[in-house]
Design a protein around this motif. Structure first.
Motif, mmCIF file in Angstrom:
data_model
loop_
_atom_site.group_PDB
_atom_site.id
_atom_site.type_symbol
_atom_site.label_atom_id
_atom_site.label_comp_id
_atom_site.label_asym_id
_atom_site.label_seq_id
_atom_site.Cartn_x
_atom_site.Cartn_y
_atom_site.Cartn_z
ATOM 1 N N SER A 25 38.742 -24.556 49.092
ATOM 2 C CA SER A 25 37.358 -24.863 49.458
ATOM 3 C C SER A 25 37.302 -25.626 50.774
ATOM 4 O O SER A 25 38.316 -26.113 51.284
ATOM 5 C CB SER A 25 36.703 -25.720 48.358
ATOM 6 N N VAL A 26 36.091 -25.741 51.305
ATOM 7 C CA VAL A 26 35.825 -26.650 52.417
ATOM 8 C C VAL A 26 34.930 -27.762 51.893
ATOM 9 O O VAL A 26 34.263 -27.611 50.866
ATOM 10 C CB VAL A 26 35.155 -25.944 53.618
ATOM 11 N N LEU A 27 34.937 -28.882 52.598
ATOM 12 C CA LEU A 27 34.079 -29.996 52.234
ATOM 13 C C LEU A 27 32.831 -29.972 53.105
ATOM 14 O O LEU A 27 32.921 -30.000 54.335
ATOM 15 C CB LEU A 27 34.828 -31.323 52.424
ATOM 16 N N PHE A 28 31.687 -29.900 52.467
ATOM 17 C CA PHE A 28 30.413 -29.864 53.188
ATOM 18 C C PHE A 28 29.748 -31.229 53.054
ATOM 19 O O PHE A 28 29.342 -31.629 51.965
ATOM 20 C CB PHE A 28 29.519 -28.766 52.608
ATOM 21 N N GLU A 29 29.631 -31.950 54.156
ATOM 22 C CA GLU A 29 29.108 -33.313 54.165
ATOM 23 C C GLU A 29 27.701 -33.365 54.759
ATOM 24 O O GLU A 29 27.415 -32.677 55.743
ATOM 25 C CB GLU A 29 29.997 -34.241 54.988
ATOM 26 N N LEU A 30 26.875 -34.215 54.187
ATOM 27 C CA LEU A 30 25.531 -34.443 54.716
ATOM 28 C C LEU A 30 25.386 -35.917 55.073
ATOM 29 O O LEU A 30 25.700 -36.797 54.258
ATOM 30 C CB LEU A 30 24.482 -34.056 53.666
ATOM 31 N N GLN B 82 21.919 -40.586 60.497
ATOM 32 C CA GLN B 82 22.224 -41.775 61.300
ATOM 33 C C GLN B 82 23.612 -42.328 60.984
ATOM 34 O O GLN B 82 23.829 -43.538 60.905
ATOM 35 C CB GLN B 82 21.170 -42.877 61.088
ATOM 36 N N GLY B 83 24.559 -41.412 60.778
ATOM 37 C CA GLY B 83 25.934 -41.797 60.517
ATOM 38 C C GLY B 83 26.231 -42.213 59.092
ATOM 39 O O GLY B 83 27.390 -42.419 58.730
ATOM 40 N N GLU B 84 25.222 -42.323 58.256
ATOM 41 C CA GLU B 84 25.412 -42.758 56.873
ATOM 42 C C GLU B 84 25.746 -41.566 55.973
ATOM 43 O O GLU B 84 25.079 -40.536 56.008
ATOM 44 C CB GLU B 84 24.136 -43.429 56.365
ATOM 45 N N PHE B 85 26.794 -41.711 55.167
ATOM 46 C CA PHE B 85 27.160 -40.665 54.205
ATOM 47 C C PHE B 85 26.087 -40.579 53.131
ATOM 48 O O PHE B 85 25.724 -41.575 52.510
ATOM 49 C CB PHE B 85 28.511 -40.983 53.558
ATOM 50 N N LEU B 86 25.558 -39.368 52.896
ATOM 51 C CA LEU B 86 24.527 -39.160 51.888
ATOM 52 C C LEU B 86 25.049 -38.400 50.670
ATOM 53 O O LEU B 86 24.669 -38.699 49.540
ATOM 54 C CB LEU B 86 23.345 -38.404 52.490
ATOM 55 N N GLY B 87 25.877 -37.408 50.927
ATOM 56 C CA GLY B 87 26.404 -36.604 49.832
ATOM 57 C C GLY B 87 27.309 -35.520 50.363
ATOM 58 O O GLY B 87 27.323 -35.237 51.566
ATOM 59 N N ALA B 88 28.090 -34.919 49.464
ATOM 60 C CA ALA B 88 29.005 -33.859 49.878
ATOM 61 C C ALA B 88 29.355 -32.981 48.684
ATOM 62 O O ALA B 88 29.291 -33.428 47.533
ATOM 63 C CB ALA B 88 30.278 -34.439 50.499
ATOM 64 N N SER B 89 29.699 -31.742 48.980
ATOM 65 C CA SER B 89 30.124 -30.780 47.955
ATOM 66 C C SER B 89 31.306 -29.980 48.474
ATOM 67 O O SER B 89 31.409 -29.713 49.680
ATOM 68 C CB SER B 89 28.996 -29.804 47.606
ATOM 69 N N LEU B 90 32.168 -29.579 47.560
ATOM 70 C CA LEU B 90 33.168 -28.570 47.886
ATOM 71 C C LEU B 90 32.487 -27.207 47.827
ATOM 72 O O LEU B 90 31.783 -26.908 46.857
ATOM 73 C CB LEU B 90 34.328 -28.605 46.895
#
Length: 324
Positions: free
Chosen positions: A136-141, A144-152
């Protein structure tokens, strides 16, 4: 985890007390639950039961263009998404580095699962996670530079699969926004479907209900695990109460079905109350409401609902389980 999942929805609460298995005798139980193919509670493996998978999947169908895909989303969801998108300047990125995936596992995924699901948390071990992450790849959201969420994310044929997912503990981003951007990726890749991930097969499951706002299809999980078999053994008040609000989703003859028992002397409408919209929204093929006695006339049976008369039966629970 199987026991906790089944008990939660049988009791309708999570404040039950667990006893040692060696202290439990099946003939003293109102309901017996098994999830091993060679154990059926004293030969009951061939009797009628409520049989459910450990997991189900929910799948969105995409269309030829982005405007068509968005146009087929429920109007209420489109309005909600527009409101969220106006609030922040979101940025997404796709990461293939295994180092980044391991960091996601340690810093976001494990803490999120434990906090979100508590005693019902199913936390993947490192070996299982890394096998999934490799494919998989990691999809990050972020915003303003703040991590909100991510999914494989993993593509398989014409389907984009949304895998392990975690959100920031700050709650700065709603789940819908991450799913929305995953849908954008699926459209750009030319996929026909986006798989929203695994859910427990019960109409009261929180993940199932949240994902249902996308109006997805239900599909089998594909996992090679034995079925969970729920055997109501005695027609006690507690057992009848459970069956009257049963929400376990079964796979019967290739269809997704929930069977519910209407209590004796109770109008069938009571068992149907408020359920029709939920049945349609979750993608269920049919809600079967069985009742003792002869056929009842109902002026308004909701869509995807079938009434089933059990006739005069000494054991309404057994008759309910045998009903087609």
């Amino acid at each position: 985890k199987t026991l906790d999942f089944a008990a939660l929805h049988i009791f309708g609460a999570d404040d039950f007390v667990r006893s040692e298995a060696s202290l439990i005798r099946p003939h003293d139980c109102d309901v017996l639950v098994t999830d091993y193919p060679l154990i059926g509670g004293g030969g009951r493996v061939h009797q009628s039961a409520i049989c459910v998978s450990h997991w189900l999947r929910q799948r969105i169908r995409l269309h030829g263009t982005w405007s068509e895909t968005v146009g087929h989303l429920p109007a209420s969801l489109r309005k909600e998404l527009r409101r969220y998108l106006r609030k922040r300047d979101y940025r997404a990125r796709i990461v293939s580095s295994m180092v980044a995936k391991r960091e996601f596992y340690e810093r976001q995924l494990n803490p999120y699962i434990k906090e979100r699901f508590g005693t019902g948390a199913v936390v993947p071990n490192r070996r299982t996670y890394e096998a999934e992450a490799e494919a998989s790849v990691l999809f990050e959201l972020r915003a303003q530079g703040e991590f909100l969420g991510a999914s494989l994310l993993k593509r398989d044929g014409d389907t984009l699969f949304v895998g392990r997912t975690a959100f920031s503990s700050s709650g700065a981003a709603p789940c819908e926004i991450l799913d929305f951007f995953c849908l954008v990726v699926a459209q750009r890749l030319g996929c026909r479907y986006m798989d929203l991930g695994l859910t427990r097969p019960n109409l009261e499951d929180g993940v199932l209900l949240y994902k249902s706002k996308w109006r997805p299809q239900l599909v089998p999980s594909g996992a090679l695990k034995s079925m969970i078999r729920i055997y109501p053994l005695r027609a006690t008040a507690a057992t009848m109460g459970f069956l009257s609000r049963n929400g376990f989703i079964e796979r019967r003859s290739g269809r997704f079905v929930v069977r519910r028992l209407s209590m004796a002397g109770e109008p069938v409408s009571a068992a149907l109350g408020g359920i029709s919209e939920l049945v349609e929204r979750t993608g269920l093929d049919e809600m079967v409401v069985a009742f003792p006695g002869a056929k009842q006339e109902s002026a308004a049976v909701p869509a995807h609902t079938r009434l089933c008369a059990l006739g005069s039966q000494d054991d309404p629970v057994a008759a309910f389980l045998r009903a087609p």
